[in-house]
Enzyme design. Sequence first.
Site, mmCIF file in Angstrom:
data_model
loop_
_atom_site.group_PDB
_atom_site.id
_atom_site.type_symbol
_atom_site.label_atom_id
_atom_site.label_comp_id
_atom_site.label_asym_id
_atom_site.label_seq_id
_atom_site.Cartn_x
_atom_site.Cartn_y
_atom_site.Cartn_z
ATOM 1 N N GLY B 268 -79.449 46.418 52.992
ATOM 2 C CA GLY B 268 -79.003 47.799 52.874
ATOM 3 C C GLY B 268 -78.109 48.207 54.027
ATOM 4 N N GLY B 270 -77.344 51.530 57.107
ATOM 5 C CA GLY B 270 -78.121 52.250 58.107
ATOM 6 C C GLY B 270 -78.369 51.333 59.291
ATOM 7 N N GLU B 293 -76.140 46.086 46.568
ATOM 8 C CA GLU B 293 -75.400 47.197 45.970
ATOM 9 C C GLU B 293 -74.446 47.846 46.975
ATOM 10 O OE1 GLU B 293 -78.783 49.489 44.565
ATOM 11 O OE2 GLU B 293 -79.024 50.504 46.476
ATOM 12 N N GLY B 390 -81.372 51.561 44.276
ATOM 13 C CA GLY B 390 -81.721 50.454 43.384
ATOM 14 C C GLY B 390 -82.935 49.690 43.855
#
Lengths: 504, 504
Positions: B268, B270, B293, B390
């Site tokens: 991800g 961040g 994603e 997701g």
Amino acid sequence: MDIYERIKCKDLLDVVLPPTEVVKKHIPRKGTIACSGMAQMSTPKVVPIFLAKYVEETGEEFKLNIYTSGSAAPELDGVLARVNAINRRYVYQNNPIVREKINRGITHYYDIWLGEFPRQLKYGFLNDVCGPIDVAIIEAVSIREDGFIIPSLSLDNIPLYMQLAKKVIIELNTAKPENLEGIHDVYSPQPGTPIPIVRVNQRIGVPYVPCDPKKIVAIVPSEALEKEIFYGKPTVIEEKIVDNLFNFLLDEVKKGKISKSLYPLQTGIGPIGDTVAAKLIDSDFTDLEIWTEVAQAGYLDALDSDKVKSLSTSVFMIPPEDKKHGERFLENLAEYKKSIVLRPLEITNNSELITRLNLIAMNQAIEIDIYGNVNMTHVLGSSVVNGVGGSGEFARSSYLSIFLLSSTARDNKISRIVPMTPHVDVTDHDVDVIVTEHGWADLRGLSPRERAKEIIEKCSSPEYKDELWKYFNEACRKVGGHIPHILSKAFSFHERLIETGSMK
Amino acid sequence: MDIYERIKCKDLLDVVLPPTEVVKKHIPRKGTIACSGMAQMSTPKVVPIFLAKYVEETGEEFKLNIYTSGSAAPELDGVLARVNAINRRYVYQNNPIVREKINRGITHYYDIWLGEFPRQLKYGFLNDVCGPIDVAIIEAVSIREDGFIIPSLSLDNIPLYMQLAKKVIIELNTAKPENLEGIHDVYSPQPGTPIPIVRVNQRIGVPYVPCDPKKIVAIVPSEALEKEIFYGKPTVIEEKIVDNLFNFLLDEVKKGKISKSLYPLQTGIGPIGDTVAAKLIDSDFTDLEIWTEVAQAGYLDALDSDKVKSLSTSVFMIPPEDKKHGERFLENLAEYKKSIVLRPLEITNNSELITRLNLIAMNQAIEIDIYGNVNMTHVLGSSVVNGVGGSGEFARSSYLSIFLLSSTARDNKISRIVPMTPHVDVTDHDVDVIVTEHGWADLRGLSPRERAKEIIEKCSSPEYKDELWKYFNEACRKVGGHIPHILSKAFSFHERLIETGSMK
């Protein structure tokens, strides 16, 4: 029929052994035993009973990890739990004695999706906790010349168990029909390789379970048939639930979202599942297909009526007492082998295929909260009833995810629509439609507050509707938020049940 | 560069229009508008601002359903929410003004998995609630001779939105590089047809977004770049979390469960995601692949170092202020087009592919309970922060599902390991490993009581460990069950936080 006629691989005749000897020689005191069977079908029913007897007679301590692929017959679960021989029980159970030991914290239970379990086994995820599989005990109906196995009407995780186990014990069941070769389709997915299935009844593998004959250390004769599994006739309420389900689906057809053939249906067993199978026959749907993990004999009628044209499942459940279907199945076996395919759980519950085939998933629940979260397994958040099965695998990756339940239980003392479920198996994100005897709530595209209104209004019992509205309105007023909840009152229905024996 | 040079389809030159006119002519007062972009990249940033101005100036009421594919830039979400023009906001948001309106029950929010949303749209599931898509507003960098579109560095749901929308408005952004053709791979899954991807960087579709040029009613010039998205440098704690994650994975390699190339990683953004991308470079892993994603610019370093050999994502996030990566990306674009593929969310988040590619999923959480249930979205059960993204799609179908979080928040006033989460996004069945700065809990094969011990001991903060043990032991003693819980105390940590501002 003589057991020796069913062993075509003559090298294996030497290992036909009486169960007492098998128990002494091949069952470890501590270790992992993987058994065939699910939905109480095809469980080994001889060795476990002799093992339990041995434990009782000798007083020796056994600490076994018992794997199955779904619920086991009492001849396995019941007898071994009674003599305290089960340390870990993976992956699904519905036996009262096992359940009691799980809920007392005596037996460790790993309640994971039925398709995820073989995947985890395959990649060695359970080795740290359980070690490798010491012995697989597999019910079969015949052994081919090459030593490969023809199982009974459950394929479940048999291929994987036989592949991974250090030793294999076959319970060769001569009370079951021999000529089942050709109904199974054995195939194991590999990473990076598409599973080539594009049709429900397509065969992509081999019709037998391969096994190194050297691993087969014993063949035990068996004539044990499954005991009667009686879960009652469908009630008026259950009939209504299925009627509502069909009305919802017909509505989808009318709106042009889907054709009358729908997409392949994932259905279950029990009174509601049986009613679905039965009512399909007189429904307005046509050319249906079934893709599921457990299918019942009732689907033979649907297949014969041409309403259902193909069926893929891991276990096809024809209980011995259902002579009507049993006989018809055998008479027309060659034909049924064209429309019915038995697959391993690695395939039936595979997300790749659930997605691709665009299933319509129908699962049942113990309770659902006003925002759509589903509890399928635990009473009051703590006590397990059965297990999740493959529900979440189907709910997550299907085209449409439907949950079926009656609005109340125990003479209306329990509302099955509650403010918050103290246990969640399937989250609101994977729940499209909820059906009760009162109607259906179509949650697609709705925000949580809209979902609450839909669920309370369409699905809850009139006896609990006011209380549910009260909770929801108070939560909106006092707390607000995207999903309004008052934490101190979220379980008020459940706490009332604990205190007074009723949620009212 | 002149906008007209980027419109190779000369028929479309006529529809280059100023945004004021577009707003008046093509934005309905009530209806559904689907916009490009996710992770705040590639959001249309001109038309929405002029729309908001129009609303403010005229006082006309707009009641719009705004679809994006992920979080939108403030130029869309912020400005439209401020003028109360958003009735429904689907599918993910992280804008403070939108969030506030959702939590007040003013804006309806449908927080569903990012890959499920396009599937539901495609099958008309949202038509009853939202109607069809009236207008799609899509940021693009050029329009080909055939009228087909080259989007910027987010492909998200652009192909589907353009296909389903009645009208399409293009924001042609001349401040972004023109030569992106060849980085996208546009393909839409069809039921019953295997998606032919077997490698992370395999291309199976077309490098443009097809669109009937007649549907393109307006092209609006844009030079707007994304504002700086600043989520802070990783803290010491976040660094430790990633170190623990890597140590866990190395342990798996040492145990022989997986090779040093692992399986494709779903990561991800961040601080934690950035740290993962950065630390991979000096790790002992080799020939890695990323399938996710949202991927960040930091992966260019990993690709350049040959540590990562291919990357598939729906959005590749190079913020304008990151000139170092931005320039390098453009200089070596031809090379990067070989290793980086941008795909629609229908593909990146597709269960078929997540299963087949055997992903290692890494997601983050707000809090996790002692049995392994994950809350990723809601504070105190009610107030939404962002959305699920997701996560559950990856957690459910991956080879291995890992959740990362710090053990506490807000100066230790909040324990992120709690007795029970008042909101569940991902159930314990889909959580294999939990990693905090204190270590990791490997939950595979464990019963719930064993999981509780592992999570409390390995993952919780020393400041909360005793309280968690106390709850667990009391629940075992007083209630028992498979998953011991005391319903009246399950949210005691949260209720204390509400009352005193701290869980302590």
